[in-house]
Design an enzyme around this catalytic site. Sequence first.
Site, mmCIF file in Angstrom:
data_model
loop_
_atom_site.group_PDB
_atom_site.id
_atom_site.type_symbol
_atom_site.label_atom_id
_atom_site.label_comp_id
_atom_site.label_asym_id
_atom_site.label_seq_id
_atom_site.Cartn_x
_atom_site.Cartn_y
_atom_site.Cartn_z
ATOM 1 N N HIS A 1 0.850 -1.192 0.000
ATOM 2 C CA HIS A 1 0.000 0.000 0.000
ATOM 3 C C HIS A 1 0.879 1.232 0.000
ATOM 4 C CE1 HIS A 1 -3.102 2.890 1.265
ATOM 5 N NE2 HIS A 1 -3.949 2.017 0.733
ATOM 6 N N GLU B 1 -7.961 -5.026 -0.138
ATOM 7 C CA GLU B 1 -8.541 -5.785 -1.252
ATOM 8 C C GLU B 1 -8.531 -7.285 -0.986
ATOM 9 O OE1 GLU B 1 -9.910 -4.063 -3.312
ATOM 10 O OE2 GLU B 1 -8.800 -2.229 -3.677
HETATM 11 N N1 COA Z 1 3.810 -7.704 -4.586
HETATM 12 C C1 COA Z 1 5.130 -7.783 -4.828
HETATM 13 N N2 COA Z 1 5.967 -6.751 -4.714
HETATM 14 C C2 COA Z 1 5.446 -5.572 -4.333
HETATM 15 C C3 COA Z 1 4.074 -5.411 -4.066
HETATM 16 C C4 COA Z 1 3.255 -6.541 -4.206
HETATM 17 N N3 COA Z 1 1.944 -6.479 -3.972
HETATM 18 N N4 COA Z 1 3.832 -4.132 -3.723
HETATM 19 C C5 COA Z 1 5.010 -3.499 -3.793
HETATM 20 N N5 COA Z 1 5.993 -4.365 -4.159
HETATM 21 C C6 COA Z 1 7.387 -4.065 -4.335
HETATM 22 C C7 COA Z 1 7.622 -3.361 -5.654
HETATM 23 O O1 COA Z 1 7.872 -4.287 -6.700
HETATM 24 C C8 COA Z 1 8.841 -2.524 -5.352
HETATM 25 O O2 COA Z 1 9.976 -3.341 -5.425
HETATM 26 P P1 COA Z 1 11.283 -2.834 -6.204
HETATM 27 O O3 COA Z 1 11.688 -1.594 -5.464
HETATM 28 O O4 COA Z 1 12.207 -3.979 -6.090
HETATM 29 O O5 COA Z 1 10.791 -2.556 -7.604
HETATM 30 C C9 COA Z 1 8.632 -2.136 -3.888
HETATM 31 O O6 COA Z 1 7.783 -3.138 -3.338
HETATM 32 C C10 COA Z 1 7.973 -0.779 -3.741
HETATM 33 O O7 COA Z 1 6.925 -0.660 -4.662
HETATM 34 P P2 COA Z 1 6.101 0.687 -4.902
HETATM 35 O O8 COA Z 1 5.405 0.639 -6.212
HETATM 36 O O9 COA Z 1 6.957 1.874 -4.622
HETATM 37 O O10 COA Z 1 5.052 0.585 -3.763
HETATM 38 P P3 COA Z 1 3.865 1.543 -3.578
HETATM 39 O O11 COA Z 1 3.754 1.688 -2.136
HETATM 40 O O12 COA Z 1 3.936 2.748 -4.394
HETATM 41 O O13 COA Z 1 2.687 0.655 -4.225
HETATM 42 C C11 COA Z 1 0.697 -0.518 -4.505
HETATM 43 C C12 COA Z 1 1.494 0.474 -3.656
HETATM 44 C C13 COA Z 1 -0.632 -0.787 -3.808
HETATM 45 C C14 COA Z 1 0.423 0.061 -5.914
HETATM 46 C C15 COA Z 1 1.495 -1.829 -4.644
HETATM 47 O O14 COA Z 1 1.807 -2.331 -3.374
HETATM 48 C C16 COA Z 1 0.778 -2.864 -5.477
HETATM 49 O O15 COA Z 1 0.873 -2.839 -6.711
HETATM 50 N N6 COA Z 1 0.045 -3.837 -4.836
HETATM 51 C C17 COA Z 1 -0.655 -4.869 -5.542
HETATM 52 C C18 COA Z 1 -2.000 -4.378 -6.052
HETATM 53 C C19 COA Z 1 -2.991 -4.169 -4.943
HETATM 54 O O16 COA Z 1 -3.170 -4.977 -4.048
HETATM 55 N N7 COA Z 1 -3.671 -3.008 -5.016
HETATM 56 C C20 COA Z 1 -4.692 -2.632 -4.051
HETATM 57 C C21 COA Z 1 -4.195 -1.514 -3.175
HETATM 58 S S1 COA Z 1 -5.357 -1.079 -1.922
#
Ligand code: COA
Length: 378
Positions: free
Chosen positions: A264, A319
């Site tokens: 998140h 989710e």
């Molecule tokens: N599964 C695997 N790896 C994940 C992950 C997940 N669900 N969420 C984040 N990561 C990893 C990323 O690949 C990244 O790794 P890297 O630096 O080696 O590339 C690192 O964690 C940071 O990712 P980042 O995109 O900066 O995190 P964020 O905090 O901006 O992203 C989300 C938030 C929700 C977009 C992300 O966690 C995600 O895509 N989750 C899956 C989709 C989901 O459940 N969405 C509903 C949200 S309520």
Amino acid sequence: MTDSPPADAPTEPTLPVAKPYSPGLEGVVAGDTSLSYIDGAAGRLLYRGYRIGDLVERGTYPAVANLLWTGEWDPKHRLPTAAVPGPVIDVLRAIPSNAKPMDALRTAVSAWGSTQELPWPPTVEQARALTAFSPSALAAFARLRSGEQPIDPDPELDLTTGFLYQLTGERPDPGTARALDAYFIVGAEHGFNASTFTARVITSTRSDIASAVAGAIGTMKGPLHGGAPTEVVDQLAKVGSVEHAEEWVRDALARGERLMGFGHRVYRAYDPRAAALRKVAEGMEHKPDWLQMAIEVEDVALRILAEKHPERPLRTNVEYYAAPVLMGVGLAPDLFPATFSLARHAGWTAHALEQAANNRLIRPDVNYIGPEERDLPG
Ligand code: COA
């Protein structure tokens, strides 16, 4: 062929740049609110100071919506669904049956606005009327697309029970109704997310509450925002069994895939909404048969995510447990995003009220990075 860039391609800024820019407005404070408080580090979410877990256990969606609109806690507050005006039903009939439910809902809200007097500033009455209308509109679309007639609201039923009744023609059992109501409570409000910010920008122009919510639905339609419990369901189907979980999770991460329902932008601790919905899912009479597997797969996924990302806590998000709750109440998966929008009506409209109460047109600056002043050719 020429090596020079097109005349209007972005260039290194040469005209004075106004201020530093934060992409995605990350870290930028864009307002004050007393509606919700998100403590990502500790995994806390409060609506007007009340803990989300307590609101789910002891509240109802109408009471929570009323709390957001008025600041008053009245656990007996009621909000039945409202009738869909004739012209809006005509519009819904004209929408192709294969349209996305989010498109139908956005269109219905826009059409509804054209049937109402919605003077500025928005009022609690307007917020209530719109929040009560939308579930009936979505239910009407869901029936029309499968060749069935819309069902009129039953004024004895509260909003989420009424929504299920208008979808199926049957009154849901209390456990099912309660589960959907809990989902609506956790979805009601969440700070300055993209759709809520949209609603506030629209309201700040002194536009009406239907325009604010139609814009918010359009924003929530984007896959980066709208959430996809549907994808959690698909992913668990691919995992298949707890025995395969470790191998599947490791392979998915090796392929660079993200695990749906984890991570998140704000929460570093366990998302308190996921914790509340997990309890609801476990208590459901008609829970999906894969719920126990999901609980065990979650442990495996958390362990492997912690191993792969020791620098960044990646925990379960809302989710993950929204998926079994929405499946358990019997909603078609393609209705999940629009159902989330129905829940968020309370927050969007509460933000419209809050914005209007202390309004200033939202109009940020932008840094110009185009060409210098120049003469037109020829
Ligand atoms: N599964 C695997 N790896 C994940 C992950 C997940 N669900 N969420 C984040 N990561 C990893 C990323 O690949 C990244 O790794 P890297 O630096 O080696 O590339 C690192 O964690 C940071 O990712 P980042 O995109 O900066 O995190 P964020 O905090 O901006 O992203 C989300 C938030 C929700 C977009 C992300 O966690 C995600 O895509 N989750 C899956 C989709 C989901 O459940 N969405 C509903 C949200 S309520």
